[in-house]
Design an enzyme around this catalytic site. Structure first.
Site, mmCIF file in Angstrom:
data_model
loop_
_atom_site.group_PDB
_atom_site.id
_atom_site.type_symbol
_atom_site.label_atom_id
_atom_site.label_comp_id
_atom_site.label_asym_id
_atom_site.label_seq_id
_atom_site.Cartn_x
_atom_site.Cartn_y
_atom_site.Cartn_z
ATOM 1 C CE LYS A 27 45.509 24.318 93.752
ATOM 2 N NZ LYS A 27 46.013 25.008 94.938
ATOM 3 C CE LYS A 46 45.520 27.754 86.879
ATOM 4 N NZ LYS A 46 45.257 28.113 88.283
ATOM 5 C CG LEU A 94 44.702 33.568 85.100
ATOM 6 C CD1 LEU A 94 45.110 32.105 85.106
ATOM 7 C CD2 LEU A 94 44.490 34.065 86.515
ATOM 8 C CB ALA A 97 54.353 35.653 85.259
ATOM 9 C CG ASP A 142 48.761 27.149 99.340
ATOM 10 O OD1 ASP A 142 48.377 26.564 98.312
ATOM 11 O OD2 ASP A 142 49.729 26.756 100.029
ATOM 12 C CG ASP A 160 46.914 28.360 93.507
ATOM 13 O OD1 ASP A 160 47.570 27.437 93.981
ATOM 14 O OD2 ASP A 160 45.721 28.251 93.172
HETATM 15 C C1 LIG Z 1 50.851 30.395 90.416
HETATM 16 C C2 LIG Z 1 50.371 29.051 89.969
HETATM 17 C C3 LIG Z 1 50.305 28.082 91.131
HETATM 18 N N1 LIG Z 1 51.300 28.550 88.998
HETATM 19 C C4 LIG Z 1 50.891 28.318 87.746
HETATM 20 O O1 LIG Z 1 49.757 28.513 87.393
HETATM 21 C C5 LIG Z 1 51.962 27.725 86.827
HETATM 22 C C6 LIG Z 1 51.437 26.465 86.186
HETATM 23 C C7 LIG Z 1 52.002 26.439 84.829
HETATM 24 C C8 LIG Z 1 52.573 27.807 84.503
HETATM 25 C C9 LIG Z 1 52.328 28.697 85.697
HETATM 26 N N2 LIG Z 1 51.265 29.665 85.444
HETATM 27 C C10 LIG Z 1 51.570 30.869 84.834
HETATM 28 N N3 LIG Z 1 52.799 31.032 84.271
HETATM 29 C C11 LIG Z 1 53.093 32.206 83.675
HETATM 30 N N4 LIG Z 1 54.328 32.383 83.087
HETATM 31 C C12 LIG Z 1 55.326 31.472 82.843
HETATM 32 C C13 LIG Z 1 55.314 30.162 83.382
HETATM 33 C C14 LIG Z 1 56.364 29.285 83.102
HETATM 34 C C15 LIG Z 1 57.414 29.710 82.298
HETATM 35 C C16 LIG Z 1 58.566 28.771 82.025
HETATM 36 O O2 LIG Z 1 59.440 28.637 82.847
HETATM 37 N N5 LIG Z 1 58.629 28.064 80.894
HETATM 38 C C17 LIG Z 1 57.589 28.160 79.909
HETATM 39 C C18 LIG Z 1 59.761 27.198 80.709
HETATM 40 C C19 LIG Z 1 60.584 27.693 79.526
HETATM 41 C C20 LIG Z 1 61.762 26.729 79.345
HETATM 42 N N6 LIG Z 1 61.279 25.339 79.194
HETATM 43 C C21 LIG Z 1 62.451 24.465 78.997
HETATM 44 C C22 LIG Z 1 60.492 24.859 80.347
HETATM 45 C C23 LIG Z 1 59.282 25.739 80.562
HETATM 46 C C24 LIG Z 1 57.437 30.992 81.773
HETATM 47 C C25 LIG Z 1 56.389 31.875 82.056
HETATM 48 N N7 LIG Z 1 52.241 33.244 83.637
HETATM 49 C C26 LIG Z 1 51.003 33.112 84.180
HETATM 50 C C27 LIG Z 1 50.625 31.912 84.779
HETATM 51 C C28 LIG Z 1 49.244 31.756 85.378
HETATM 52 F F1 LIG Z 1 49.322 31.575 86.703
HETATM 53 F F2 LIG Z 1 48.535 32.863 85.127
HETATM 54 F F3 LIG Z 1 48.602 30.710 84.846
#
Ligand SMILES: CC(C)NC(=O)[C@H]1CCC[C@H]1Nc1nc(Nc2ccc(C(=O)N(C)C3CCN(C)CC3)cc2)ncc1C(F)(F)F
Length: 282
Positions: A27, A46, A94, A97, A142, A160
């Site tokens: 965000k 982040k 963080l 995942a 949320d 989040d």
């Molecule tokens: C809950 C919250 C609202 N959401 C967020 O913060 C989101 C905003 C951006 C990423 C995510 N935040 C996090 N993401 C991960 N792991 C992760 C994410 C995306 C991929 C993925 O699919 N690719 C890289 C793909 C791989 C393939 N290519 C083609 C596209 C991207 C793989 C692993 N771990 C911790 C976090 C955290 F939360 F700690 F920051």
């Protein structure tokens, strides 16, 4: 190591980490895969610009996210390992995942929906996370697929907490993102309590099983009308037991919604989690 350092010397700095591939945009900022140099521990970094936070009046929300998430500790809640800042930016370290964002996994499914064992296994973990939040007087507010992250072995974690508050509360801010998950009491911006999360769990269960939320409409006003009237229909493929659970959560009177303990104990959850463990986790 990553824990002990926080306890002894309070201040981490960005040079302690090697920054890797971008994971996407959150965000308020960008998220990167990163590695702590000494332990080689993989984390999600982040990064937020202070200037952007001030411009969007988001600094209080980030402060609340940090405050709440540093005090919560549960296997199904994303851990904020540490945080620090320099003159221009705020950095959150963080948990990473491995399997990414649950909403992407959901959208990648045939018909964009999970089978019952998978839906039940994921929903049970979210219900456990919420039960813990409520025991700490935290309302998430949320719950939706976008705020869930997937780890190995099908572990789901709630993330989040930018919108979470201490119960009970009056909604002050306008919501950003989808309105599909809003319960009636928040649509009419009355005071609400932790039972808003029970409602959202019903919406989440429906979306896991159907590929779309129950009150979705082309017009926002229509969605609000359906939410206020609790007007939704089940899809033909939905089992009687899953319909029962959803019908006990999507209730207008907050206190009549099924308590989280009863969600976790519900026959549809028990039966389908058992099937999931036997067929998908072995
Ligand atoms: C809950 C919250 C609202 N959401 C967020 O913060 C989101 C905003 C951006 C990423 C995510 N935040 C996090 N993401 C991960 N792991 C992760 C994410 C995306 C991929 C993925 O699919 N690719 C890289 C793909 C791989 C393939 N290519 C083609 C596209 C991207 C793989 C692993 N771990 C911790 C976090 C955290 F939360 F700690 F920051």
């Amino acid at each position: 190591e990553i824990y002990s350092k926080r306890l002894s010397s309070p201040q981490w700095k960005i040079s302690d980490f090697e920054i890797g591939t971008p994971l996407g945009r959150g965000k308020f900022g960008r998220v990167y895969l990163a590695r702590e140099k000494n332990t080689e521990y993989m984390v999600a970094l982040k990064m937020m610009f202070k200037s952007e936070l001030v411009k969007d009046h988001m600094e209080h929300q980030v402060r609340r996210e940090i405050e709440i998430q540093t005090h919560l500790s549960h296997p199904n809640i994303l851990k904020l390992l540490t945080y620090f800042w320099d003159e221009k930016k705020i950095y959150l370290i963080l948990e990473f995942a491995q399997e990414g964002e649950l909403f992407k996994v959901l959208n990648a499914q045939p018909n964009k929906r999970f089978d019952e064992p998978t839906a039940a296994y994921y929903l049970q973990q979210v219900a456990e996370a919420l039960r813990y939040c409520h025991s700490q007087s935290v309302i998430h507010r949320d719950i939706k697929p976008e705020n869930l992250l997937l780890f190995s072995h099908h572990v789901v974690k709630l993330a989040d907490f930018g919108w979470s508050v201490h119960a009970p509360s009056k909604s002050r801010n306008t919501m950003c993102g989808t309105i599909d998950y809003l319960p009636p009491e928040m649509v009419d911006s009355q005071t609400y309590n932790e039972y808003v999360d029970n409602w959202c769990l019903g919406v989440l269960c429906y979306e896991f099983l159907c590929g779309a939320p129950p009150f979705e409409s082309s017009e926002q006003a229509e969605t609000f009308r359906k939410i206020r009237a609790v007007m939704y229909g089940f899809k033909p493929h939905m089992s009687e037991s899953s319909r029962h659970l959803i019908s006990k959560l999507l209730l207008k009177v907050p206190k009549s919604r099924l308590p989280l303990t009863d969600v976790i104990e519900h026959p549809w959850i028990k039966k389908n989690c058992e099937i999931f463990v036997k067929t998908k986790l072995q």
